[in-house]
Design a protein around this motif. Structure first.
Motif, PDB file in Angstrom:
ATOM      1  N   ILE A 107       0.849  -1.427   0.051  1.00 59.13           N
ATOM      2  CA  ILE A 107      -0.024  -0.138   0.015  1.00 59.13           C
ATOM      3  C   ILE A 107       0.829   1.090   0.040  1.00 59.13           C
ATOM      4  CG2 ILE A 107      -1.844   1.138   1.186  1.00 59.13           C
ATOM      5  CD1 ILE A 107      -2.856  -1.540   0.130  1.00 59.13           C
ATOM      6  N   SER A 108       0.624   2.009  -0.998  1.00 58.41           N
ATOM      7  CA  SER A 108       1.855   3.077  -1.066  1.00 58.41           C
ATOM      8  C   SER A 108       1.099   4.503  -1.114  1.00 58.41           C
ATOM      9  CB  SER A 108       2.725   3.073  -2.437  1.00 58.41           C
ATOM     10  OG  SER A 108       1.767   3.229  -3.763  1.00 58.41           O
ATOM     11  N   SER A 109      -0.330   4.453  -1.069  1.00 56.59           N
ATOM     12  CA  SER A 109      -0.874   5.909  -0.748  1.00 56.59           C
ATOM     13  C   SER A 109      -1.063   6.397   0.367  1.00 56.59           C
ATOM     14  CB  SER A 109      -2.338   5.687  -1.577  1.00 56.59           C
ATOM     15  OG  SER A 109      -3.091   4.620  -0.858  1.00 56.59           O
ATOM     16  N   ALA A 110      -1.171   7.768   0.593  1.00 56.70           N
ATOM     17  CA  ALA A 110      -1.511   8.275   1.878  1.00 56.70           C
ATOM     18  C   ALA A 110      -2.744   8.076   2.301  1.00 56.70           C
ATOM     19  CB  ALA A 110      -1.306   9.786   1.724  1.00 56.70           C
ATOM     20  N   GLY A 111      -2.999   7.844   3.665  1.00 59.74           N
ATOM     21  CA  GLY A 111      -4.153   7.778   4.221  1.00 59.74           C
ATOM     22  C   GLY A 111      -4.399   7.894   5.872  1.00 59.74           C
ATOM     23  N   PRO A 112      -5.295   7.759   6.484  1.00 63.36           N
ATOM     24  CA  PRO A 112      -5.532   8.155   7.591  1.00 63.36           C
ATOM     25  C   PRO A 112      -4.721   7.556   8.658  1.00 63.36           C
ATOM     26  CG  PRO A 112      -7.347   6.679   7.148  1.00 63.36           C
ATOM     27  CD  PRO A 112      -6.569   7.028   5.744  1.00 63.36           C
ATOM     28  N   GLY A 113      -4.365   8.010   9.996  1.00 61.36           N
ATOM     29  CA  GLY A 113      -3.841   7.208  10.859  1.00 61.36           C
ATOM     30  C   GLY A 113      -2.167   6.973  10.505  1.00 61.36           C
ATOM     31  N   ASN A 114      -1.542   6.365  11.714  1.00 63.48           N
ATOM     32  CA  ASN A 114      -0.167   6.595  11.396  1.00 63.48           C
ATOM     33  C   ASN A 114       0.490   5.757  10.295  1.00 63.48           C
ATOM     34  OD1 ASN A 114       0.497   8.006  13.757  1.00 63.48           O
ATOM     35  ND2 ASN A 114       0.409   6.115  15.178  1.00 63.48           N
ATOM     36  N   PHE A 115      -0.243   4.724   9.906  1.00 63.77           N
ATOM     37  CA  PHE A 115       0.210   3.869   8.679  1.00 63.77           C
ATOM     38  C   PHE A 115       0.035   4.756   7.522  1.00 63.77           C
ATOM     39  CE2 PHE A 115      -0.341   1.204   4.890  1.00 63.77           C
ATOM     40  CZ  PHE A 115       0.514   0.158   5.152  1.00 63.77           C
ATOM     41  N   GLY A 116      -0.506   5.606   7.344  1.00 62.75           N
ATOM     42  CA  GLY A 116      -0.661   6.602   6.128  1.00 62.75           C
ATOM     43  C   GLY A 116      -0.031   7.787   6.058  1.00 62.75           C
ATOM     44  N   LEU A 117       0.735   8.183   7.227  1.00 65.79           N
ATOM     45  CA  LEU A 117       1.510   9.191   7.153  1.00 65.79           C
ATOM     46  C   LEU A 117       2.885   9.000   6.633  1.00 65.79           C
ATOM     47  CD1 LEU A 117       1.946  11.857   8.908  1.00 65.79           C
ATOM     48  CD2 LEU A 117       2.879  10.597  10.641  1.00 65.79           C
ATOM     49  N   LEU A 118       2.753   9.150   5.414  1.00 65.63           N
ATOM     50  CA  LEU A 118       3.832   9.103   4.303  1.00 65.63           C
ATOM     51  C   LEU A 118       5.248   9.948   4.659  1.00 65.63           C
ATOM     52  CD1 LEU A 118       2.101   8.401   0.895  1.00 65.63           C
ATOM     53  CD2 LEU A 118       2.610   6.758   2.478  1.00 65.63           C
ATOM     54  N   PRO A 119       6.295   9.302   4.442  1.00 68.86           N
ATOM     55  CA  PRO A 119       6.623   7.954   3.958  1.00 68.86           C
ATOM     56  C   PRO A 119       6.618   6.932   5.146  1.00 68.86           C
ATOM     57  CG  PRO A 119       8.821   9.222   4.273  1.00 68.86           C
ATOM     58  CD  PRO A 119       7.543  10.180   4.622  1.00 68.86           C
ATOM     59  N   THR A 135       8.734   2.569   1.302  1.00 74.06           N
ATOM     60  CA  THR A 135       7.671   1.903   0.360  1.00 74.06           C
ATOM     61  C   THR A 135       7.901   2.230  -1.010  1.00 74.06           C
ATOM     62  OG1 THR A 135       6.070   1.688   2.386  1.00 74.06           O
ATOM     63  CG2 THR A 135       5.491   1.639  -0.059  1.00 74.06           C
ATOM     64  N   ARG A 136       8.117   3.625  -1.267  1.00 70.46           N
ATOM     65  CA  ARG A 136       8.058   3.749  -2.957  1.00 70.46           C
ATOM     66  C   ARG A 136       9.479   3.509  -3.326  1.00 70.46           C
ATOM     67  NH1 ARG A 136       4.677   9.653  -2.693  1.00 70.46           N
ATOM     68  NH2 ARG A 136       2.674   8.459  -2.228  1.00 70.46           N
ATOM     69  N   ALA A 137      10.562   3.552  -2.615  1.00 72.41           N
ATOM     70  CA  ALA A 137      11.782   2.862  -2.758  1.00 72.41           C
ATOM     71  C   ALA A 137      11.845   1.576  -3.219  1.00 72.41           C
ATOM     72  CB  ALA A 137      13.148   3.404  -1.791  1.00 72.41           C
ATOM     73  N   PHE A 138      11.071   0.942  -2.340  1.00 77.43           N
ATOM     74  CA  PHE A 138      10.670  -0.604  -2.320  1.00 77.43           C
ATOM     75  C   PHE A 138      10.178  -0.917  -3.759  1.00 77.43           C
ATOM     76  CE2 PHE A 138       8.285  -4.221  -1.889  1.00 77.43           C
ATOM     77  CZ  PHE A 138       9.208  -5.241  -1.233  1.00 77.43           C
ATOM     78  N   GLN A 150       4.933  -4.450   6.379  1.00 74.32           N
ATOM     79  CA  GLN A 150       4.831  -3.110   6.081  1.00 74.32           C
ATOM     80  C   GLN A 150       3.888  -2.442   7.127  1.00 74.32           C
ATOM     81  OE1 GLN A 150       2.597  -1.854   2.619  1.00 74.32           O
ATOM     82  NE2 GLN A 150       3.157   0.221   2.587  1.00 74.32           N
ATOM     83  N   SER A 151       4.584  -1.124   7.752  1.00 72.80           N
ATOM     84  CA  SER A 151       4.161  -0.383   8.571  1.00 72.80           C
ATOM     85  C   SER A 151       4.293   1.284   8.489  1.00 72.80           C
ATOM     86  CB  SER A 151       4.517  -0.749  10.003  1.00 72.80           C
ATOM     87  OG  SER A 151       3.837  -0.266  11.048  1.00 72.80           O
ATOM     88  N   GLY A 152       3.836   2.010   9.310  1.00 74.70           N
ATOM     89  CA  GLY A 152       4.156   3.367   9.066  1.00 74.70           C
ATOM     90  C   GLY A 152       3.677   4.109  10.246  1.00 74.70           C
ATOM     91  N   PRO A 153       4.528   5.296  10.466  1.00 73.56           N
ATOM     92  CA  PRO A 153       5.411   5.980   9.573  1.00 73.56           C
ATOM     93  C   PRO A 153       7.017   5.324   9.515  1.00 73.56           C
ATOM     94  CG  PRO A 153       5.302   7.107  11.248  1.00 73.56           C
ATOM     95  CD  PRO A 153       4.406   6.146  11.411  1.00 73.56           C
ATOM     96  N   MET A 154       7.768   5.667   8.664  1.00 76.84           N
ATOM     97  CA  MET A 154       9.029   5.519   8.716  1.00 76.84           C
ATOM     98  C   MET A 154       9.511   6.540   9.862  1.00 76.84           C
ATOM     99  SD  MET A 154      10.591   3.315   6.537  1.00 76.84           S
ATOM    100  CE  MET A 154      12.309   3.957   6.347  1.00 76.84           C
ATOM    101  N   LEU A 155      10.575   5.945  10.510  1.00 73.08           N
ATOM    102  CA  LEU A 155      11.026   6.813  11.608  1.00 73.08           C
ATOM    103  C   LEU A 155      12.283   7.549  11.032  1.00 73.08           C
ATOM    104  CD1 LEU A 155      10.795   4.116  14.633  1.00 73.08           C
ATOM    105  CD2 LEU A 155       9.218   6.338  14.242  1.00 73.08           C
ATOM    106  N   VAL A 156      13.168   6.801  10.387  1.00 72.34           N
ATOM    107  CA  VAL A 156      14.225   7.466  10.054  1.00 72.34           C
ATOM    108  C   VAL A 156      14.362   6.999   8.449  1.00 72.34           C
ATOM    109  CG1 VAL A 156      17.047   7.609  10.274  1.00 72.34           C
ATOM    110  CG2 VAL A 156      15.533   7.136  12.143  1.00 72.34           C
TER     111      VAL A 156
END
Length: 249
Positions: A107-119, A135-138, A150-156
């Motif tokens: 899942i590469s699109s933005a969305g609600p919640g922490n998971f969708g807090l791109l990147p 994710t998009r580099a992947f 897969q999870s989100g957001p990236m921390l670093v």
């Protein structure tokens, strides 16, 4: 280079050196007044996997249930942590691979919640290495993972903190996640002992551990199984689990 940065680099090198000397270790540390438990894994030496469902299709749900099934086969769960966000039925929100089989797409699109807090990002476990990959580099690289979550957001991301993290944030939870070294030889799983902000948690990986990539797993739901330090958390039923399997002793 400033003296503080020199010291931080020296500490990071010492930590990575200790990690490589011992394949699996769990220990407590303090960074900027926050306490954490760190479990460090060498993917080249340890059997690091993801877990979701038992053979009958029921989510493993708890570390004890998974460990009991492994014990029946002469194995044991040497370390485990909740490994990514999930729906009410415990199905993973994003990409999930187990034993080379994809159970959920990226899942590469933005969305609600922490998971969708791109990147956001993916923990990709392959032969002799593990990598956190944005994710998009992947999607550009298309690595083949034996196990992935897969999870989100990236921390670093490439040595930089997630751009949405605020130094003065008041959002505090017990949080857990994973960071990986550039060569994929070291994975450090961390869980806070108390409530921390995203900014504080991300800085643990970048500034204390010197890891260029790190991924948030969850907050408040965070659980750890670390029998080497006498800890195995219980609580609500989990979705994806990531852990190390070894021969029962």
């Amino acid at each position: 280079m400033r003296a503080g940065l020199v010291l931080a680099a020296a500490v990071a090198l010492a930590v990575i050196g200790a990690i490589r000397a011992e394949a699996l270790t769990c220990e407590q540390t303090t960074f900027e007044r926050n306490r954490y438990t760190l479990c460090t894994v060498s993917p080249a030496r340890e059997d690091l996997r993801t877990f979701l469902k038992a053979p009958n299709g029921t989510p493993w749900g708890q570390f004890t249930t998974l460990d009991a099934a492994l014990q029946a086969r002469g194995k044991r769960l040497a370390f485990a942590m909740n490994g990514g966000m999930y729906h009410e039925d415990r199905a993973p929100v994003g990409y999930y691979v187990e034993n080379g089989r994809e159970a959920m797409r990226v899942i590469s699109s933005a969305g609600p919640g922490n998971f969708g807090l791109l990147p956001n990002g993916i923990l990709c476990i392959r032969a002799r290495r593990a990598d956190v990959i944005e994710t998009r580099a992947f999607l550009r690289r298309k690595p083949r993972c034996d196990f992935a979550t897969q999870s989100g957001p990236m921390l670093v991301i490439d040595g930089e903190l997630h751009p949405r993290f605020l130094k003065d944030s008041t959002s505090r939870y017990v949080r857990n996640g994973v960071g990986t070294s550039a060569d994929g030889r070291t994975a450090v799983f961390a869980i806070s002992q108390g409530a921390v902000t995203f900014y504080e948690f991300a800085r643990l990986f970048r500034d204390r551990l010197g890891l260029p990539q790190a991924l948030f797993f969850d907050g408040n739901v965070s659980r750890l199984h670390a029998p080497s330090i006498g800890r195995s958390d219980i609580g609500r039923t989990l979705g994806p689990i990531v852990g190390v399997v070894e021969d029962a002793k």
